[in-house]
Design an enzyme around this catalytic site. Structure first.
Site, short mmCIF file in Angstrom:
data_model
loop_
_atom_site.label_atom_id
_atom_site.label_comp_id
_atom_site.label_asym_id
_atom_site.label_seq_id
_atom_site.Cartn_x
_atom_site.Cartn_y
_atom_site.Cartn_z
N GLU A 167 0.78 -9.53 1.32
CA GLU A 167 1.95 -8.77 0.87
C GLU A 167 2.72 -8.36 2.11
O GLU A 167 2.21 -7.61 2.95
CB GLU A 167 1.55 -7.52 0.07
CG GLU A 167 1.13 -7.82 -1.34
CD GLU A 167 0.93 -6.58 -2.20
OE1 GLU A 167 1.65 -5.59 -2.01
OE2 GLU A 167 0.03 -6.63 -3.07
N GLU A 224 -5.61 -3.73 -2.56
CA GLU A 224 -5.43 -2.38 -2.01
C GLU A 224 -6.47 -1.41 -2.60
O GLU A 224 -6.14 -0.36 -3.15
CB GLU A 224 -4.00 -1.88 -2.25
CG GLU A 224 -2.98 -2.73 -1.52
CD GLU A 224 -1.55 -2.18 -1.50
OE1 GLU A 224 -1.29 -1.13 -2.09
OE2 GLU A 224 -0.70 -2.83 -0.87
O1 AHR Z 1 4.44 -5.37 -4.18
C1 AHR Z 1 4.45 -4.16 -4.84
C2 AHR Z 1 3.16 -3.38 -4.67
O2 AHR Z 1 3.00 -3.03 -3.34
C3 AHR Z 1 1.89 -4.10 -5.01
O3 AHR Z 1 1.61 -4.08 -6.36
C4 AHR Z 1 0.87 -3.32 -4.26
O4 AHR Z 1 -0.24 -4.10 -3.91
C5 AHR Z 1 1.63 -2.83 -3.05
O5 AHR Z 1 1.41 -1.50 -2.81
#
Ligand code: AHR
Length: 542
Positions: A346, A212
């Site tokens: 994710e 991110e």
């Molecule tokens: O999964 C939790 C968080 O969510 C991660 O660290 C991040 O990459 C995302 O914003």
């Protein structure tokens, strides 16, 4: 006409009989309508085995384990001195549970944590004690570092997806880490690794270049990230001799975090550059993050909710499909051969933290709704298997939509865990197209497809079907047309529970567990009953 109560017949007795007759007629009409509606719950589905699609990569069933809350510490790592049964500090119960779902890869050490992680803190006999500013500002003891992660990966029979620090680290630091992990040559870093207990090179199957980077990873513009990413791609090398030709390490760049112009621009920038990339840099995947959250900050309850929240969350999770289509279309412009995978590394449901928990630990319950949510997403990934070749649910243990929850020596497997277990045969299976009329489930003006399904031919030659009945109130009679497939026998199991928010707890761990169901095969057809709010997997022996 016994109830014609007009004129001289309009006596009170006659009127009351008329009212009763009217009520009786309405009830009859309701019964009749309900019966015809129930009869309409038959779903006909056809599998076309003659048009095999893409391989459903096993990496679609990947996991994500960040240094966050009790995801690593307590969840995986208890230390060798713990009274909780462990192997070199890693919980035996968790390892056994994860082996059973054949975890293809684990993304580590983050998440946002990765862009502040300095690998040297996590090797050797003396570990630096640092902080975890992203997640509750707690102490990070660094007792779980590179060797412990690789040991864990080896114990569960998985592969390493290592995310390097692009935010606060340097290409030099990341390059050294990769040399430390992968070289077989007697360099200073190899000798250090050997002194720390592992002379042989480790396999790093996947390399994440940042996390991110448009937000917690450093708030970069796409152009700035692109420049940095190229440098990492060039210099962060894998030296493992076994990964030089076959089994090469795949590099995954940071991609979009949603839909809309900002994210389209991000994907466009990276993919346009990729189209004209020179020999000196390359990527094999573009990551995308998308949580089912409905609104930020996450406010939906993970347990103790009703049908409206059930329908809202499941409706929202289906956005994954349009998101993939939007980003794939941009990728197709620059990479029509689909060399670069879209990696959803994710995803999952993100709810309000459980009352009483540390909000920075992202602790939530996991209900039947999450099992259905997982199945719907896995099916979306499977339908896009030509482009989506990897996905990592967030997160593996004790965090967000977890597979496993632990509390000291106790462990419980979540409804989502059981979905992953039921889907094991789909790992590396070949997608087969299915056609069916899904129907519509509507609640509180929220409408979504009532039934979802995928089919695949597994590596063992069996044909597998997954069918999700989203409707929490109506069962469905499924009739599968098996044209071109001779089925000797069929069997299946289904995951459902009394309520949409049913959960497994340490005290009652078997509320949401799969149970065998009866499947009939006759005359080229397969029939079975789908319970309301259920995930069903059926296999056909040919
Ligand atoms: O999964 C939790 C968080 O969510 C991660 O660290 C991040 O990459 C995302 O914003």
């Amino acid at each position: 006409m016994p109830f014609l109560c007009s004129g001289y017949l309009a006596t009170p007795k006659c009127k009351s009989r008329a009212i009763r007759f009217a009520i009786f007629s309405v009830v009859l009409a309701i019964i009749f309508l309900t019966a015809s509606f129930a009869a309409a719950q038959k779903i006909e589905l056809s599998v076309d085995a003659s048009k095999p699609g893409a391989k459903i990569s096993r990496n679609l069933f990947g996991q994500f384990a960040e240094h966050l809350g009790h995801g690593i510490y307590d969840g995986i790592w208890v230390g060798p001195e713990s009274t909780i049964p462990n192997t070199r500090g890693i919980r035996n119960d968790v390892v056994a549970a994860l082996r059973a779902i054949k975890v293809p890869d684990v993304r580590w050490p983050g998440g946002c944590f990765a862009d502040e992680y300095h690998w040297r803190n996590g090797i050797g006999p003396q570990r630096a004690v640092t902080l975890n500013p992203n997640w509750g500002g707690v102490i990070e003891p660094n007792t779980f570092g590179t060797h412990e992660f690789m040991d864990f990966i080896n114990q569960i029979g998985s592969e390493a997806y290592v995310s390097v620090n692009v935010g606060s680290g340097t290409p030099h630091e990341a390059a050294d880490w990769l040399e430390y992990m992968t070289t077989a040559q007697p360099t200073t870093l190899q000798k250090e690794r050997a002194a720390n207990g592992h002379p042989d090179p480790y396999k790093v199957a996947f390399l994440g270049i940042g996390n991110e980077s448009w937000d917690c990873g450093g708030n970069m513009t796409p152009e700035y990230y692109l420049d940095r990413m190229k440098v990492y791609s060039r210099f962060v090398r894998n030296f493992n001799p076994a990964q030089q030709t076959e089994d090469q390490m795949l590099k995954i760049a940071v991609g979009p975090g949603g839909s809309g112009p900002r994210w389209d621009e991000w994907t466009d920038t990276i993919m346009k550059a990729y189209q004209n990339h020179s020999w000196s840099w390359d990527i094999n995947g573009l990551s995308m993050h998308s949580y089912t959250v409905v609104q930020w900050p996450p406010s939906f309850k993970s347990v103790g909710f009703g049908e409206t929240e059930y329908a809202q969350i499941l409706k929202s999770t289906l956005d994954m499909d349009s998101l993939i289509k939007e980003q794939s279309a941009i990728m197709d412009k620059y990479d029509p051969q689909k060399k670069v995978a879209l990696v959803i590394d994710e995803w999952g449901a993100w709810y309000a933290p459980l009352p009483g928990s540390n909000p920075g630990f992202l602790v939530q319950q996991n209900s039947l709704r999450d099992a259905i949510l997982a199945a719907l997403n896995l099916n979306i990934f499977a339908r896009h298997a030509d482009r989506v070749r990897m996905a990592n649910i967030a997160q593996m243990i004790n965090v967000l939509q977890a597979m496993i929850m632990t509390d000291k020596e106790k462990m419980v497997l979540t409804p989502t865990y059981y979905v992953y277990k039921m889907y094991v045969p789909f790992q590396d299976a070949t997608f087969l197209p299915v056609t069916f009329e899904s129907g519509t489930y509507t609640h509180d003006k929220i409408s979504l497809p009532r039934v979802d399904a995928i089919a695949a031919k597994a590596t063992d030659g069996k044909l597998w079907l997954e069918i999700t009945n989203v409707d929490p109130n109506q069962s469905a009679q499924l009739e599968v047309n098996l044209a071109g497939v001779s089925a000797k026998s069929a069997s299946g199991e289904t995951l459902t529970a009394p309520k949409v928010d049913s959960v497994n707890t340490f005290q009652a761990p078997n509320t949401v567990v799969p149970k065998p169901i009866s499947v009939k095969t006759q005359g080229g057809k397969l029939t079975l009953k789908l319970e309301p709010k259920s995930v069903t997997v059926v296999s056909l022996e040919q």
